[in-house]
Scaffold this motif. Structure first.
Motif, PDB file in Angstrom:
ATOM      1  N   GLY A  17       0.843  -1.184   0.000  1.00  0.00           N
ATOM      2  CA  GLY A  17       0.000   0.000   0.000  1.00  0.00           C
ATOM      3  C   GLY A  17       0.878   1.233   0.000  1.00  0.00           C
ATOM      4  N   PRO A  18       0.310   2.411   0.184  1.00  0.00           N
ATOM      5  CA  PRO A  18       1.124   3.644   0.149  1.00  0.00           C
ATOM      6  C   PRO A  18       2.302   3.627   1.117  1.00  0.00           C
ATOM      7  N   PRO A  43      -2.156  -3.627  -7.387  1.00  0.00           N
ATOM      8  CA  PRO A  43      -2.500  -2.375  -6.699  1.00  0.00           C
ATOM      9  C   PRO A  43      -4.006  -2.145  -6.700  1.00  0.00           C
ATOM     10  N   THR A  44      -4.485  -1.391  -5.724  1.00  0.00           N
ATOM     11  CA  THR A  44      -5.919  -1.178  -5.588  1.00  0.00           C
ATOM     12  C   THR A  44      -6.475  -0.391  -6.773  1.00  0.00           C
ATOM     13  N   HIS A  45      -7.701  -0.730  -7.171  1.00  0.00           N
ATOM     14  CA  HIS A  45      -8.409   0.032  -8.196  1.00  0.00           C
ATOM     15  C   HIS A  45      -9.426   0.965  -7.554  1.00  0.00           C
ATOM     16  N   LYS A 113      -4.112   6.191  -7.079  1.00  0.00           N
ATOM     17  CA  LYS A 113      -3.131   6.962  -7.851  1.00  0.00           C
ATOM     18  C   LYS A 113      -1.822   7.103  -7.095  1.00  0.00           C
ATOM     19  N   ASN A 114      -1.894   7.257  -5.773  1.00  0.00           N
ATOM     20  CA  ASN A 114      -0.672   7.291  -4.971  1.00  0.00           C
ATOM     21  C   ASN A 114       0.122   6.003  -5.148  1.00  0.00           C
ATOM     22  N   GLU A 115      -0.576   4.881  -5.109  1.00  0.00           N
ATOM     23  CA  GLU A 115       0.108   3.598  -5.260  1.00  0.00           C
ATOM     24  C   GLU A 115       0.767   3.490  -6.631  1.00  0.00           C
ATOM     25  N   ARG A 116       0.074   3.936  -7.661  1.00  0.00           N
ATOM     26  CA  ARG A 116       0.641   3.833  -9.008  1.00  0.00           C
ATOM     27  C   ARG A 116       1.826   4.779  -9.203  1.00  0.00           C
ATOM     28  N   THR A 264     -20.290   4.691  -9.320  1.00  0.00           N
ATOM     29  CA  THR A 264     -19.242   3.806  -9.845  1.00  0.00           C
ATOM     30  C   THR A 264     -18.660   2.863  -8.799  1.00  0.00           C
ATOM     31  N   TRP A 265     -18.894   3.175  -7.523  1.00  0.00           N
ATOM     32  CA  TRP A 265     -18.372   2.302  -6.456  1.00  0.00           C
ATOM     33  C   TRP A 265     -19.159   2.552  -5.193  1.00  0.00           C
TER      34      TRP A 265
END
Length: 536
Positions: A17-18, A43-45, A113-116, A264-265
């Motif tokens: 994770g981050p 990684p999380t979506h 986005k942080n993870e990516r 969307t979620w």
């Protein structure tokens, strides 16, 4: 599936994770290739945590990945405070910290986005993440940690010198170390929903009622919002809860038309406030949610985990690279545990006030709180203090054993974050700032004031001979263009000052004189640095 590693690993990070990815990225800056595993498929979506505070953005800048982070996010302009659907107060946040940091705002940049962004940094440095790989058990030996891993095809043993538990609230590392995770679970149940609305504003919206709250947070995508709220009592036991189920209660809180184009979620969850009773044991350390979890008030959680990694990584790298004494690692817990404890206390108090259904609490939220907040917001000093706290730029380690204040200076002290001050680099003939001078790994010595050129040369030579690659050096001579820097450090005409900045951009030493022996004393006897001649 190939096992993670065939031989001993220097550092094993459990969790990508981050916090875990930041830990890996920081170690890579010091030439250390960690092994990173995660039980997830990738990684999380999901967006999950949203806010990236100024202090975290300063770390991304030091890593050299700030441009895509800023471009991929959105700046929150402020907060609208509502009660029973009526607007009570508006608080403009944007630029409150102008001049105090390069990032005087709250940056909406979701966890995925942080993870990516961090994964991109790892990829550039040839550091893979081994997904679908779980920690089964660990055992500490003499100078090593033995672990059993499972990559869904087989279990196998791995030896590492250091182990970092960044594996979240249900941390296997914490369980294996048998650390109590003291705290509680909030009684209410909550939901998260990512919505597409016929609206696109930069302000966050908080809607309070006697029965709870709903918060709307603008996402980087056009017309996209994260909505957070509490689930009403009549829905608590409903199976397979959907967004349509909570929509009537949401409408009741907002009390104005919500033109929803898409959800969307949607997910439901419980909130906890807990902290591990220890952050390390032997060669094992906890960072992020594995060490502490709390309510989402103020968008502090992910940022605190990033700061944990930032604090620990340079110390661990210094020990591995034989630049620091082993005792320096003890300061990780002594510096970060008070930060986590204070954060739990403040977010818990604020969240309980928001969720209280007490009649007096309702009257307070409806009438008194908006007035108090508006009055405080009219005061420039109060606004600035609020920004410093929420941006995490006010975190200081003044009481740390690594801080030595040998100065009459009261406004800036050893242990504080290095102020962000723009300056003119006389040597390179270009505009820069103090943070940019600390962009390289290791400590940074900055001398200010009139020094003879021969003495500046002797300082540089001493550093090269004793701390090459571990202590960077800059000298700022008196000049009209840099008077604001001299004023900030209260350096009068003819005076000089020496400042040694830690690798995490916190000040280690402030000295009203530039004295080589005193700097050597700080580096070796306070900061635990090992001169080159003592490196074996």
């Amino acid at each position: 599936m190939t096992p993670v590693a065939q031989g001993p690993a220097q550092v094993l990070i459990i969790g990508a994770g981050p916090s875990g990815l930041m830990m890996a990225a920081q170690l890579l800056r010091y030439g250390i290739q960690p092994v990173v595993i995660d039980s997830r498929q990738g990684p999380t979506h999901q967006s999950k945590a949203l806010a990236v505070q100024a202090r975290s953005l300063e770390i991304y800048r030091q890593l050299g990945i700030i441009d895509p982070v800023i471009k991929g996010g959105r700046q929150a302009s402020g907060l609208h405070f509502n009660y029973d659907g009526q607007a009570k107060a508006t608080f403009a946040i944007k630029d409150t910290g102008q001049g105090f940091t390069p990032f005087p705002f709250i940056h909406i940049y979701e966890q995925s986005k942080n993870e990516r962004a961090l994964l991109g940094y790892l990829t550039q440095n040839s550091c893979p993440v081994y997904w679908n790989t779980s920690l089964i058990s660990l055992q500490q030996g003499t100078g090593v940690v033995s672990v059993t891993l499972d990559n869904q095809e087989q279990q196998y043993k791995l030896i590492c010198n250091w182990l970092i538990g960044a594996d979240g609230a249900h941390s296997t590392v914490r369980h294996q170390l048998q650390f109590p995770f003291s705290g509680d679970t909030y009684p209410s149940q909550f939901y998260l929903a990512d919505l597409v609305l016929d609206s696109d504003e930069d302000f966050m919206n908080l809607f309070l009622t006697q029965k709870g709250f709903a918060g709307f947070f603008p996402m980087p995508q056009k017309n996209a919002y994260r909505v957070v709220g509490n689930i009403s009592n009549d829905l608590l036991n409903k199976a397979d809860l959907t967004f349509e189920d909570v929509l009537p209660n949401l409408n009741e809180k907002v009390r104005k038309p919500l033109n929803i184009n898409e959800c969307t979620w949607f997910t439901t969850y419980h909130l906890h406030h807990r902290m591990a009773e220890k952050f390390n044991l032997g060669r094992c350390f906890l960072i992020g949610d594995a060490a502490h979890i709390h309510s989402p008030v103020g968008g502090q959680g992910m940022n605190t985990g990033l700061q944990d990694a930032y604090n620990l990584a340079w110390k661990l790298a210094g020990i591995i690279n034989k630049r620091l004494k082993a005792e320096v690692l003890n300061t990780y817990a002594t510096e970060r545990m008070p930060v986590a404890r204070n954060l739990l206390k403040t977010t818990d108090r604020a969240f309980k006030m928001v969720m209280s259904r007490n009649l007096m609490a309702g009257l307070f939220k409806k009438f008194i709180l908006p007035l108090v907040l508006k009055r405080a917001w009219l005061n420039q000093k109060s606004r600035f203090e609020f920004f410093k706290r929420i941006s995490q730029t006010d975190i200081s380690y003044q009481h740390s054993s690594l801080s030595l204040h040998l100065s009459q200076l009261k406004t800036i002290k050893a242990g504080d974050r290095l102020p962000y001050l723009k300056l003119y680099d006389e040597k390179k003939q270009q505009e820069t700032d103090l943070h940019a001078w600390c962009s390289k790994p290791g400590f940074t010595l900055i001398t200010m004031g009139p020094l003879q050129e021969l003495y500046v040369f002797s300082l540089a030579k001493w550093i090269t001979q004793n701390y090459n690659g571990w202590l960077n050096f800059f000298h700022l001579p008196p000049s009209v263009k840099n008077q604001q820097v001299f004023d900030a450090f209260e350096i009068r005409t003819g005076q000089s000052k020496a400042i040694i900045i830690r690798p995490d951009m916190h000040i280690g030493l402030v000295n009203d004189v530039v004295d080589l022996e005193m700097m050597k004393n700080y580096l070796e006897n306070v900061a635990g640095c090992l001169p080159d001649e003592r490196i074996i």
